[in-house]
Motif scaffolding. Structure first.
Motif, PDB file in Angstrom:
ATOM      1  N   ALA A   1       0.698  -1.239   0.128  1.00 24.96           N
ATOM      2  CA  ALA A   1      -0.011  -0.014   0.146  1.00 24.96           C
ATOM      3  C   ALA A   1       0.730   1.223   0.024  1.00 24.96           C
ATOM      4  O   ALA A   1       0.330   2.487  -0.380  1.00 24.96           O
ATOM      5  N   ALA A   2       2.068   1.000   0.473  1.00 26.07           N
ATOM      6  CA  ALA A   2       2.802   2.310   0.709  1.00 26.07           C
ATOM      7  C   ALA A   2       3.493   2.907  -0.864  1.00 26.07           C
ATOM      8  O   ALA A   2       3.456   3.862  -1.014  1.00 26.07           O
ATOM      9  N   THR A   3       3.899   1.712  -1.658  1.00 29.07           N
ATOM     10  CA  THR A   3       4.188   2.100  -3.041  1.00 29.07           C
ATOM     11  C   THR A   3       3.213   1.997  -4.148  1.00 29.07           C
ATOM     12  O   THR A   3       3.389   2.144  -5.247  1.00 29.07           O
ATOM     13  N   MET A   4       2.100   1.114  -3.775  1.00 33.84           N
ATOM     14  CA  MET A   4       1.020   0.479  -4.895  1.00 33.84           C
ATOM     15  C   MET A   4       1.990  -0.172  -5.641  1.00 33.84           C
ATOM     16  O   MET A   4       1.541  -0.483  -6.975  1.00 33.84           O
ATOM     17  N   LEU A   5       3.097  -0.927  -5.326  1.00 36.64           N
ATOM     18  CA  LEU A   5       3.730  -1.778  -6.079  1.00 36.64           C
ATOM     19  C   LEU A   5       3.749  -3.240  -5.709  1.00 36.64           C
ATOM     20  O   LEU A   5       3.213  -3.548  -4.366  1.00 36.64           O
TER      21      LEU A   5
ATOM     22  N   PRO B   1      -0.475  -8.931   3.450  1.00 35.62           N
ATOM     23  CA  PRO B   1      -0.384  -8.288   4.516  1.00 35.62           C
ATOM     24  C   PRO B   1       0.151  -6.777   4.368  1.00 35.62           C
ATOM     25  O   PRO B   1      -0.224  -5.992   5.430  1.00 35.62           O
ATOM     26  N   LEU B   2       0.596  -6.342   3.346  1.00 39.07           N
ATOM     27  CA  LEU B   2       1.346  -5.072   2.967  1.00 39.07           C
ATOM     28  C   LEU B   2       0.258  -4.084   2.369  1.00 39.07           C
ATOM     29  O   LEU B   2       0.282  -2.999   2.186  1.00 39.07           O
ATOM     30  N   ALA B   3      -1.100  -4.813   2.104  1.00 37.21           N
ATOM     31  CA  ALA B   3      -1.924  -3.998   1.357  1.00 37.21           C
ATOM     32  C   ALA B   3      -2.929  -3.127   2.172  1.00 37.21           C
ATOM     33  O   ALA B   3      -2.911  -3.320   3.321  1.00 37.21           O
ATOM     34  N   PRO B   4      -3.804  -2.351   1.654  1.00 30.50           N
ATOM     35  CA  PRO B   4      -4.898  -1.799   2.795  1.00 30.50           C
ATOM     36  C   PRO B   4      -5.603  -2.717   3.604  1.00 30.50           C
ATOM     37  O   PRO B   4      -5.988  -3.620   3.030  1.00 30.50           O
ATOM     38  N   PRO B   5      -5.947  -2.517   4.655  1.00 28.48           N
ATOM     39  CA  PRO B   5      -6.794  -3.353   5.524  1.00 28.48           C
ATOM     40  C   PRO B   5      -7.952  -4.022   4.936  1.00 28.48           C
ATOM     41  O   PRO B   5      -8.130  -5.271   5.225  1.00 28.48           O
ATOM     42  N   GLU B   6      -8.736  -3.243   4.066  1.00 28.22           N
ATOM     43  CA  GLU B   6      -9.915  -3.966   3.438  1.00 28.22           C
ATOM     44  C   GLU B   6      -9.656  -4.772   2.208  1.00 28.22           C
ATOM     45  O   GLU B   6     -10.662  -5.641   1.819  1.00 28.22           O
ATOM     46  N   LEU B   7      -8.463  -4.959   1.886  1.00 30.27           N
ATOM     47  CA  LEU B   7      -7.952  -5.761   0.632  1.00 30.27           C
ATOM     48  C   LEU B   7      -7.109  -7.089   1.071  1.00 30.27           C
ATOM     49  O   LEU B   7      -6.946  -7.805   0.431  1.00 30.27           O
TER      50      LEU B   7
END
Length: 278
Positions: A139-143, A202-208
């Motif tokens: 989520a921080a880099t969207m990579l 686990p690094l994605a936005p919480p809802e995803l």
């Protein structure tokens, strides 16, 4: 249990031999052992037939241990600074189970007219699988994050929609001493994972985080053809149409460090077909 009515039950136990992952470059980093896959399969079913109909239905349960699963890892031959596609390897899901019901009915409402209707409900899920390797999202880099450790416990297996159905019809009539056959079929599938069961991770936005990526939406495909068969059945000529509703869906959907990539399936197509049988 009666004329033209049969019930059956079966149990079987099978396995797929273990092996090693190997690479075209014979890189030792990919020579990872694959455990033997083991399955216990149970099935019960019913078959009926009459003058103008036939029915087949079955309920089944498959219990897997160390199921062979395709995974992606970073290519160990990739040099620092290079952008490389991930490498596919085969791993083991410690447990998995598939159960469901399928049925197919073939009816002849009139002479030369046949209708087939079928469907399946399927529950295909991994068992406890906390150390799977998937393609996540940061989520921080969207990579994308390749070779990410993910928990695939109870998530849907690839190429296993929960529900699918199909209808096919054909009608034939004599023409020029041969036979003209009109046929059409329609296929429906609800949403499914094409080939990569990865989660957003686990690094994605919480809802995803616990949702699966690389899914195909529900699809409906309609095909039809009109064909004339010669009297001796040696040759035929016809016209056909595939995906007549021009449904947009994917044949391939995957992810790499550089982003997601996919291959669209065939759009609407039509043509003339000539066949000769030797």
């Amino acid at each position: 249990i009666a004329d033209q009515t049969h019930v059956y039950a079966s149990f079987s136990h099978g396995f797929r031999s273990g092996a090693y992952n190997t690479s075209a470059q014979s890189d030792p980093g990919l020579d990872i052992p694959i455990k033997s896959e083991d399955i216990y399969a149970y099935e019960v079913g019913l078959k009926m037939a009459g003058p103008r109909f036939r029915l087949e239905t079955a309920a089944f349960y498959y219990d897997y241990k160390d199921l062979n699963v395709s995974m992606q890892v970073n290519n160990p031959l990739c040099r620092p600074g290079e952008v490389c596609a991930p490498t596919n390897i085969v791993g083991n899901a410690p447990k998995a189970e598939i159960y469901g019901i399928d049925a197919n009915v073939i009816v002849q409402p009139a002479d030369r007219f046949n209708v087939s209707i079928g469907g399946a409900w399927l529950h295909a899920r991994y068992g406890r699988f906390p150390n799977a390797l998937g393609t996540g999202l940061d989520a921080a880099t969207m990579l994308n994050v390749n070779n990410q450790v993910q928990d695939w416990t109870d998530i849907q297996m690839s190429r296993a929609p929960d529900f699918s159905a199909q209808v096919a019809m054909d009608y034939s009539l004599p023409l020029f001493d041969g036979e003209l056959r009109l046929a059409a079929n329609a296929k429906y599938s609800d949403s499914y994972v094409i080939q990569n069961p990865s989660l957003y991770g686990p690094l994605a936005p919480p809802e995803l985080r616990d949702k699966q990526r690389y899914r195909q939406k529900a699809t409906f495909i309609l095909n039809a053809n009109i064909t004339w068969y010669a009297p001796d059945d040696r040759y035929s000529i016809g016209i056909y149409g595939r995906n007549l509703t021009d449904e947009s869906y994917l044949a391939f959907y995957q992810g790499a460090a550089s982003g997601d990539y996919f291959q669209p399936a065939q759009p609407i197509s039509y043509g003339v077909q000539l066949e000769y049988r030797f």
